[in-house]
Design an enzyme around this catalytic site. Structure first.
Site, short mmCIF file in Angstrom:
data_model
loop_
_atom_site.label_atom_id
_atom_site.label_comp_id
_atom_site.label_asym_id
_atom_site.label_seq_id
_atom_site.Cartn_x
_atom_site.Cartn_y
_atom_site.Cartn_z
N TYR A 1 0.82 -1.20 0.00
CA TYR A 1 0.00 0.00 0.00
C TYR A 1 0.86 1.26 0.00
CZ TYR A 1 -3.03 3.79 1.36
OH TYR A 1 -3.69 4.99 1.39
N HIS B 1 -3.26 16.47 -3.18
CA HIS B 1 -3.82 16.56 -1.83
C HIS B 1 -3.74 17.98 -1.26
CE1 HIS B 1 -4.01 12.30 -2.12
NE2 HIS B 1 -4.24 12.10 -0.84
N ASN C 1 1.30 11.48 5.33
CA ASN C 1 0.77 10.75 6.47
C ASN C 1 1.52 11.21 7.72
OD1 ASN C 1 -0.38 7.38 5.67
ND2 ASN C 1 -1.09 9.37 5.00
N TYR D 1 -17.59 32.48 44.71
CA TYR D 1 -16.86 31.31 44.21
C TYR D 1 -15.71 31.70 43.29
CZ TYR D 1 -20.56 28.06 45.73
OH TYR D 1 -21.44 27.31 46.46
N ARG E 1 -13.13 32.42 45.96
CA ARG E 1 -12.92 31.38 46.96
C ARG E 1 -12.53 30.05 46.35
NH1 ARG E 1 -17.72 29.06 50.07
NH2 ARG E 1 -18.79 30.81 49.07
N PHE F 1 -1.19 7.02 11.91
CA PHE F 1 -1.56 8.38 11.50
C PHE F 1 -2.85 8.86 12.15
CE2 PHE F 1 -2.96 5.35 8.14
CZ PHE F 1 -4.31 5.34 8.48
N GLU G 1 -11.72 4.78 4.46
CA GLU G 1 -11.31 5.53 5.64
C GLU G 1 -12.59 5.92 6.38
OE1 GLU G 1 -8.86 8.49 3.82
OE2 GLU G 1 -7.45 6.99 3.08
#
Length: 494
Positions: free
Chosen positions: A53, A83, A195, A277, A280, A326, A410
């Site tokens: 792959y 990409h 990746n 608060y 405190r 990844f 994916e």
């Protein structure tokens, strides 16, 4: 010069590298490992005998398409180029520089198959402050930060834009100027570059460094507000906190005792028996933030010292393994929790701002001598309230979502990139709210004169008054808020 090797790279060391503008280099150990992995992969390609792959196949759901050997280099070139689909705002240069550092660290272990010349070019870009233009939108936080890392690595092949000497220019133009040739990517190399979790982890590192500063300032500013509000010290005494031994709570209470040591205001008799608060419970709230910062740091330091690309190459074992290092889930969830922590630091700060302008305990309404004619500090509280409300929106966990991609191959992603980008916004918002509280606290303190706070806090007040004046009457406040925020970017007080 920082030498990148297999040793642990800490958050503190990264801060030093960035603050001191240090250059980096690859150690002999890293150089040898990168070269050995590349040599193994090149030899393996001669008789691999099966599809691997991303090495001999397409990507994502195209994993079953085998690519001829003579097209493998083009495959990697096309991967980086195709990409680069980022949109939205550009990533801050400081974060892009962290991305470069963390990408080099990731590749230095020699399990990615990158060429030595490729990693060295990333080093050269870091050292020469040549920062690729990267965009905030596009990563799903699984399969790595594909889109932003594509933009980070486009200049390697002579494409994309870079910020260089204060100007955004085409990478090809800068390369020609420097005499650098575009790199011809080899098998698997584009995947090694894209990746990885360096977009997510760079945002996390940036925000963690900022978080430590904001946490320390929150204590300083909270102590100033407590004194200016005529608050009580009993809620910070150790007896109570020894009954509930959260580390951050104990640390915060001790810090307030240290900061307020020698204060005339904190020692004087009080008419009220307890504080709201927001005063405190400072040890419990600020302490919880400290504990969360520490936890997130351990996760992120583990991440940046890991190999997060795919597939992983093991020359000594003669194996190439396609897996899921990844995937951003391990850091997506912690980044979401850090956003919640910083949001709470701002949230309690806004409540103290409100108490200071409420016209109680001898302070004038809206911290101005003549309210009515003057609005005083009425509207900075509005601004702080709007900011903390926005934070509540940003605190929805991005890691709770997943949208399948690549035709279902994916099918679960972390959305950790969104965790990182919104975390930056929450950190910025926290800084602004603390800046507004500081402005209010010092104004309120001036109404307590001639009584004085502690020597440690008075030194800070004296420095602050050199950049932000006391206001007798209404003034243009936005520039003063900016100056106040800039003031708490200092680190000289801790």
């Amino acid at each position: 010069m920082y030498s990148i090797d297999f040793g642990h790279l800490s958050l503190d060391r990264i801060k030093e590298i960035i603050d001191r503008h240090e250059k980096i280099e690859l150690s002999r150990e890293a150089t040898d490992a990168i070269a050995a992995c590349r040599k193994y992969l090149d030899e393996k390609m001669k008789d691999i005998g099966r599809p691997i792959y991303g090495v001999t196949t397409g990507f994502g759901s195209l994993y079953n398409v085998t690519i001829p050997e003579n097209e493998l280099s083009q495959l990697q070139h096309n991967l980086v180029m195709s990409h680069a689909c980022g949109t939205g705002e550009t990533v801050r240069p400081e974060i892009v520089k962290l991305m470069l550092l963390l990408k080099v660290k990731n590749l230095s272990y020699g399990h990615s198959g990158a060429q030595p010349v490729t990693v060295q070019r990333l080093v050269d870009m870091f050292n020469n402050d040549i920062l690729p233009v990267v965009y905030t939108q596009g990563s799903l936080g699984a399969s790595g930060d594909l889109v932003p890392l594509a933009h980070l690595c486009l200049p390697l092949i002579g494409l994309g834009d870079v910020l260089y000497n204060g100007e955004v220019r085409p990478a090809a133009e800068v390369w020609q100027e420097l005499g650098w040739e575009p790199i011809t990517l080899q098998s698997k190399e584009g995947l090694a570059l894209l990746n990885g979790t360096q977009f997510m982890s760079a945002h996390a590192v940036y925000c963690l460094i900022k978080s430590y500063r904001l946490s320390k300032w929150a204590d300083i500013i909270g102590a100033l507000s407590l004194d200016a509000f005529d608050g009580r010290i009993e809620a910070f005494l150790p007896l109570t906190h020894k009954l509930r031994t959260h580390e951050g709570q104990l640390e915060t209470a001790e810090r307030f005792l240290y900061l307020l040591e020698g204060s005339e205001l904190i020692r004087r008799p009080k008419e009220h028996v307890q504080d709201p608060y927001s005063f405190r419970c400072i040890p419990q709230v600020h302490g919880a933030v400290k504990d969360n910062i520490r936890y997130v740091r351990t996760v992120i330091e583990n991440e940046i010292n890991s190999v997060t690309d795919n597939p992983n190459v093991f020359p000594e074992e003669d194996m190439i393994i396609s897996a899921g290092n990844f995937h951003g889930e391990p850091i997506a969830i912690p980044m979401d929790t850090l956003a919640i922590a910083l949001s709470e630091l701002a949230n309690i700060s806004e409540r103290r701002i409100y108490q200071l302008i409420a016209g109680v305990r001898g302070l004038p309404k809206f911290l101005v001598a003549n309210p009515g004619l003057n609005s005083g500090f009425m509207i900075p509280q509005y601004t702080a309230a709007s900011i903390v409300s926005q934070d509540k929106m940003y605190c929805w966990p991005a890691s709770a979502d997943s949208i399948p991609s690549s035709q279902g191959q994916e099918d679960h992603v972390s959305m950790g990139a969104n965790s990182g980008t919104k975390l930056v916004k929450v950190a910025d918002n926290c800084e602004t709210v603390l800046g507004i509280e500081l402005m209010n606290a010092v104004q309120a303190l001036d109404f307590r004169r001639p009584a004085r706070s502690s020597p440690k806090l008075e030194e800070i007040v004296s420095d602050y008054r050199k950049v932000v004046p006391f206001l007798d009457n209404d003034a243009y406040l936005s520039p003063l808020i900016r100056k106040s925020v800039e003031f708490i970017r200092r680190e000289r007080y801790f």
